[in-house]
Design a protein around this motif. Sequence first.
Motif, PDB file in Angstrom:
ATOM      1  N   SER A  85     -11.198   8.274  11.168  1.00 45.24           N
ATOM      2  CA  SER A  85     -12.185   7.277  10.778  1.00 45.24           C
ATOM      3  C   SER A  85     -12.360   7.237   9.263  1.00 45.24           C
ATOM      4  O   SER A  85     -12.389   6.168   8.648  1.00 45.24           O
ATOM      5  CB  SER A  85     -13.496   7.606  11.474  1.00 45.24           C
ATOM      6  OG  SER A  85     -14.424   6.601  11.248  1.00 45.24           O
ATOM      7  N   CYS A  86     -12.460   8.415   8.648  1.00 45.13           N
ATOM      8  CA  CYS A  86     -12.581   8.506   7.192  1.00 45.13           C
ATOM      9  C   CYS A  86     -11.356   7.909   6.522  1.00 45.13           C
ATOM     10  O   CYS A  86     -11.460   7.163   5.542  1.00 45.13           O
ATOM     11  CB  CYS A  86     -12.738   9.959   6.750  1.00 45.13           C
ATOM     12  SG  CYS A  86     -14.323  10.690   7.154  1.00 45.13           S
ATOM     13  N   TYR A  87     -10.198   8.243   7.054  1.00 48.26           N
ATOM     14  CA  TYR A  87      -8.952   7.729   6.492  1.00 48.26           C
ATOM     15  C   TYR A  87      -8.972   6.205   6.471  1.00 48.26           C
ATOM     16  O   TYR A  87      -8.690   5.578   5.453  1.00 48.26           O
ATOM     17  CB  TYR A  87      -7.774   8.233   7.319  1.00 48.26           C
ATOM     18  CG  TYR A  87      -6.452   7.650   6.921  1.00 48.26           C
ATOM     19  CD1 TYR A  87      -5.757   8.126   5.820  1.00 48.26           C
ATOM     20  CD2 TYR A  87      -5.895   6.592   7.646  1.00 48.26           C
ATOM     21  CE1 TYR A  87      -4.537   7.583   5.449  1.00 48.26           C
ATOM     22  CE2 TYR A  87      -4.682   6.048   7.274  1.00 48.26           C
ATOM     23  CZ  TYR A  87      -4.003   6.543   6.180  1.00 48.26           C
ATOM     24  OH  TYR A  87      -2.805   5.993   5.818  1.00 48.26           O
ATOM     25  N   ARG A  88      -9.335   5.638   7.590  1.00 46.68           N
ATOM     26  CA  ARG A  88      -9.372   4.177   7.677  1.00 46.68           C
ATOM     27  C   ARG A  88     -10.384   3.583   6.709  1.00 46.68           C
ATOM     28  O   ARG A  88     -10.148   2.526   6.125  1.00 46.68           O
ATOM     29  CB  ARG A  88      -9.647   3.744   9.115  1.00 46.68           C
ATOM     30  CG  ARG A  88      -8.425   3.962  10.029  1.00 46.68           C
ATOM     31  CD  ARG A  88      -8.765   3.761  11.492  1.00 46.68           C
ATOM     32  NE  ARG A  88      -9.216   2.427  11.828  1.00 46.68           N
ATOM     33  CZ  ARG A  88      -8.403   1.402  12.115  1.00 46.68           C
ATOM     34  NH1 ARG A  88      -7.113   1.579  12.104  1.00 46.68           N
ATOM     35  NH2 ARG A  88      -8.896   0.221  12.418  1.00 46.68           N
ATOM     36  N   ARG A 141      -7.679   6.281  16.726  1.00 51.79           N
ATOM     37  CA  ARG A 141      -8.934   5.564  16.916  1.00 51.79           C
ATOM     38  C   ARG A 141      -8.791   4.466  17.975  1.00 51.79           C
ATOM     39  O   ARG A 141      -9.783   3.837  18.315  1.00 51.79           O
ATOM     40  CB  ARG A 141      -9.400   4.911  15.607  1.00 51.79           C
ATOM     41  CG  ARG A 141      -9.663   5.870  14.469  1.00 51.79           C
ATOM     42  CD  ARG A 141     -10.874   6.727  14.708  1.00 51.79           C
ATOM     43  NE  ARG A 141     -12.031   5.934  15.101  1.00 51.79           N
ATOM     44  CZ  ARG A 141     -13.185   6.431  15.511  1.00 51.79           C
ATOM     45  NH1 ARG A 141     -13.339   7.739  15.595  1.00 51.79           N
ATOM     46  NH2 ARG A 141     -14.180   5.650  15.839  1.00 51.79           N
ATOM     47  N   VAL A 147     -11.213   4.744   3.769  1.00 47.42           N
ATOM     48  CA  VAL A 147     -10.668   4.763   2.414  1.00 47.42           C
ATOM     49  C   VAL A 147      -9.579   3.719   2.253  1.00 47.42           C
ATOM     50  O   VAL A 147      -9.469   3.078   1.208  1.00 47.42           O
ATOM     51  CB  VAL A 147     -10.114   6.149   2.037  1.00 47.42           C
ATOM     52  CG1 VAL A 147      -9.804   6.199   0.554  1.00 47.42           C
ATOM     53  CG2 VAL A 147     -11.095   7.232   2.382  1.00 47.42           C
ATOM     54  N   VAL A 148      -8.777   3.528   3.302  1.00 45.93           N
ATOM     55  CA  VAL A 148      -7.745   2.498   3.231  1.00 45.93           C
ATOM     56  C   VAL A 148      -8.390   1.121   3.061  1.00 45.93           C
ATOM     57  O   VAL A 148      -7.969   0.326   2.231  1.00 45.93           O
ATOM     58  CB  VAL A 148      -6.858   2.510   4.495  1.00 45.93           C
ATOM     59  CG1 VAL A 148      -5.976   1.268   4.551  1.00 45.93           C
ATOM     60  CG2 VAL A 148      -5.998   3.761   4.520  1.00 45.93           C
ATOM     61  N   ARG A 149      -9.439   0.876   3.844  1.00 46.74           N
ATOM     62  CA  ARG A 149     -10.161  -0.395   3.692  1.00 46.74           C
ATOM     63  C   ARG A 149     -10.666  -0.568   2.279  1.00 46.74           C
ATOM     64  O   ARG A 149     -10.567  -1.641   1.685  1.00 46.74           O
ATOM     65  CB  ARG A 149     -11.325  -0.449   4.682  1.00 46.74           C
ATOM     66  CG  ARG A 149     -10.919  -0.927   6.061  1.00 46.74           C
ATOM     67  CD  ARG A 149     -12.147  -1.306   6.851  1.00 46.74           C
ATOM     68  NE  ARG A 149     -12.891  -0.123   7.226  1.00 46.74           N
ATOM     69  CZ  ARG A 149     -12.780   0.489   8.401  1.00 46.74           C
ATOM     70  NH1 ARG A 149     -11.951   0.005   9.297  1.00 46.74           N
ATOM     71  NH2 ARG A 149     -13.481   1.549   8.661  1.00 46.74           N
ATOM     72  N   TYR A 165      -5.676  11.563   4.288  1.00 48.85           N
ATOM     73  CA  TYR A 165      -6.957  11.165   3.704  1.00 48.85           C
ATOM     74  C   TYR A 165      -6.980  11.477   2.214  1.00 48.85           C
ATOM     75  O   TYR A 165      -7.316  10.633   1.384  1.00 48.85           O
ATOM     76  CB  TYR A 165      -8.098  11.889   4.413  1.00 48.85           C
ATOM     77  CG  TYR A 165      -9.451  11.651   3.796  1.00 48.85           C
ATOM     78  CD1 TYR A 165     -10.162  10.487   4.059  1.00 48.85           C
ATOM     79  CD2 TYR A 165     -10.007  12.590   2.943  1.00 48.85           C
ATOM     80  CE1 TYR A 165     -11.398  10.271   3.496  1.00 48.85           C
ATOM     81  CE2 TYR A 165     -11.246  12.384   2.365  1.00 48.85           C
ATOM     82  CZ  TYR A 165     -11.944  11.221   2.647  1.00 48.85           C
ATOM     83  OH  TYR A 165     -13.164  11.014   2.072  1.00 48.85           O
ATOM     84  N   MET A 193       0.817  -1.203   0.000  1.00 47.70           N
ATOM     85  CA  MET A 193       0.000   0.000   0.000  1.00 47.70           C
ATOM     86  C   MET A 193       0.859   1.263   0.000  1.00 47.70           C
ATOM     87  O   MET A 193       0.466   2.290  -0.526  1.00 47.70           O
ATOM     88  CB  MET A 193      -0.927   0.015   1.220  1.00 47.70           C
ATOM     89  CG  MET A 193      -1.808  -1.228   1.360  1.00 47.70           C
ATOM     90  SD  MET A 193      -2.975  -1.452   0.010  1.00 47.70           S
ATOM     91  CE  MET A 193      -4.148  -0.145   0.384  1.00 47.70           C
ATOM     92  N   ALA A 253      -9.481   0.789  -0.430  1.00 45.76           N
ATOM     93  CA  ALA A 253      -8.353   0.555  -1.329  1.00 45.76           C
ATOM     94  C   ALA A 253      -7.895  -0.897  -1.236  1.00 45.76           C
ATOM     95  O   ALA A 253      -7.577  -1.528  -2.249  1.00 45.76           O
ATOM     96  CB  ALA A 253      -7.208   1.510  -0.985  1.00 45.76           C
ATOM     97  N   LYS A 254      -7.882  -1.431  -0.019  1.00 41.25           N
ATOM     98  CA  LYS A 254      -7.499  -2.833   0.155  1.00 41.25           C
ATOM     99  C   LYS A 254      -8.465  -3.741  -0.595  1.00 41.25           C
ATOM    100  O   LYS A 254      -8.058  -4.681  -1.272  1.00 41.25           O
ATOM    101  CB  LYS A 254      -7.485  -3.198   1.646  1.00 41.25           C
ATOM    102  CG  LYS A 254      -6.277  -2.699   2.391  1.00 41.25           C
ATOM    103  CD  LYS A 254      -6.349  -3.018   3.882  1.00 41.25           C
ATOM    104  CE  LYS A 254      -6.293  -4.503   4.183  1.00 41.25           C
ATOM    105  NZ  LYS A 254      -6.276  -4.767   5.653  1.00 41.25           N
ATOM    106  N   VAL A 313      -4.866   9.122   0.119  1.00 38.64           N
ATOM    107  CA  VAL A 313      -5.448   7.813  -0.146  1.00 38.64           C
ATOM    108  C   VAL A 313      -6.571   7.925  -1.163  1.00 38.64           C
ATOM    109  O   VAL A 313      -6.740   7.052  -2.018  1.00 38.64           O
ATOM    110  CB  VAL A 313      -5.966   7.155   1.143  1.00 38.64           C
ATOM    111  CG1 VAL A 313      -6.319   5.707   0.874  1.00 38.64           C
ATOM    112  CG2 VAL A 313      -4.941   7.235   2.232  1.00 38.64           C
ATOM    113  N   GLY A 346     -16.466   8.710   3.682  1.00 39.75           N
ATOM    114  CA  GLY A 346     -15.527   7.637   3.452  1.00 39.75           C
ATOM    115  C   GLY A 346     -16.119   6.254   3.646  1.00 39.75           C
ATOM    116  O   GLY A 346     -15.572   5.279   3.180  1.00 39.75           O
ATOM    117  N   LEU A 382      -4.620  -1.540  10.136  1.00 36.17           N
ATOM    118  CA  LEU A 382      -5.226  -2.055   8.902  1.00 36.17           C
ATOM    119  C   LEU A 382      -4.183  -2.658   7.972  1.00 36.17           C
ATOM    120  O   LEU A 382      -4.520  -3.348   7.017  1.00 36.17           O
ATOM    121  CB  LEU A 382      -5.956  -0.925   8.167  1.00 36.17           C
ATOM    122  CG  LEU A 382      -7.185  -0.360   8.876  1.00 36.17           C
ATOM    123  CD1 LEU A 382      -7.793   0.761   8.044  1.00 36.17           C
ATOM    124  CD2 LEU A 382      -8.196  -1.456   9.123  1.00 36.17           C
TER     125      LEU A 382
END
Lengths: 246, 246
Positions: B132-135, A88, B137-139, A134, A72, B141-142, A137, B238, A93
């Motif tokens: 939270s939003c960042y996570r 958080r 988007v990462v999810r 953010y 990533m 993308a994964k 990504v 997100g 992740l």
Amino acid sequence: MRPDTDPQIRHLHLFRDMAQANFAELMSASYVQAFPPGLEMIRQGDPADFLHIVVQGSVELVGQWAGRECTMAVVRPVSTFILAACIRDAPYLMTARTLERTRIVLVPASDLRAMFRRDTEFAVAVINELASCYRSVVRNAKSMKLRNSRERVASYLLRQSILAGGVPAYTLPVEKRLLASYLGMTPENLSRTLRTLETDGVKIDGARVIITDRARLAALAKPDKLIDGPDTHAEESGSGLPAARS
Amino acid sequence: MRPDTDPQIRHLHLFRDMAQANFAELMSASYVQAFPPGLEMIRQGDPADFLHIVVQGSVELVGQWAGRECTMAVVRPVSTFILAACIRDAPYLMTARTLERTRIVLVPASDLRAMFRRDTEFAVAVINELASCYRSVVRNAKSMKLRNSRERVASYLLRQSILAGGVPAYTLPVEKRLLASYLGMTPENLSRTLRTLETDGVKIDGARVIITDRARLAALAKPDKLIDGPDTHAEESGSGLPAARS
DNA sequence: CGAGCGGTTGAGGCATGTCAAGAGTTGTGG
DNA sequence: CCACAACTCTTGACATGCCTCAACCGCTCG
């Protein structure tokens, strides 16, 4: 306090504006650790106990699922990673693995969370950092969904050239194998794509990239500020692969 | 002050903890606007002047490049979007388009940025929201990089069922055309994939989804907390597509 | 020197996109 | 109320992008 690493860290946007006493306090609660190459320092799913700061070496962030994995991002000095998970108080992740011998500063997540409640400037810095991550990504996701692999490779090569200062020739900052994974393709496919790109203004010789016709390459890559930058600053994991050495 | 919309907004995590006076101040600086269906309210690349809060209707966020476009998320009441762009005072990365008649509360970005410097609880809320939003988007993308289209569809169908309360049957919350774009595939391909999934525990009848063999579907989807949730709360852009109606 | 690894190349196959046509639905205006 | 247009969804035929498998080269390092 570790006088050798602290000044570098202090220069990061994230820590630049906070009160000196508070910064010192955070640093005194944290410690440095060295890892050998290829070591898995974080496994995805583990609880996020520490903010990680790479001060030397490099770290690969990989996502894993159903026995598959993909790169990533790659984090290089001096930058932080997995800030969001720490905030958080949630599981990581991504898995983090050293690419070479690497020194990491570990800041306890709980101290971090306590600190931005006390230091407004730090809170604002965290906000800016997260917003920036953010957006990185999101740009990445756009690139993956809107461009095909050939276009992604072309964009990447062009962007690296720009990050290296607009030079026409530079060396790839990572192994092709890893680059392929980052770009969402197989090593074989990347190899073939790089070869066919020679008709589009870029010559590849091992890890060496020579841009022979910038306009032609740009016509294919169609660089876009809303995908490729410009606020790509290397201080965050979300920015993806690091700048090339020219 | 708009007594009809303010209470809903006040309940959002983002605004829940701030001082009442500060909240009132933010609201008094902002205003409500109604948009007809299919209207482009934000074009990607435009400067981010307002935080948007959907209080009625629904909004599609799309990324565009080289004449192509893809759906990145759908936002439903009551939630905010493009928070990060407002904070960075940077151009929007995505175009926003109404899917139906929609009411939006517009909060001036400058007031927002001033406010989290004054109200620590708000700053902390912004930090948590962004993380939270960042996570999310990462999810996302994964999911895009690790799963093939069939697996993404299966995961989506399963997740919607869970979000609807674990029910075996529900109605798709969006058009299939849009869903296809969100999942990174063509409408034709989604249509075919949905058909072939009937051998894997799910029956599709128009917009109606009936899960006939949950275990079988899960075996294909391999749901993973680090991709599909669990902290998927619908309060952010997100988080992607909204929950289904059962 | 031999093992291991990254990179390249070729052959073949599967997944996914493209193009085209038709059925069903919705919305609109006469 | 009906006719028509526009749109979604589906299906088929076809093309192609990308992956898989396999072999081989060159390099590094024990």
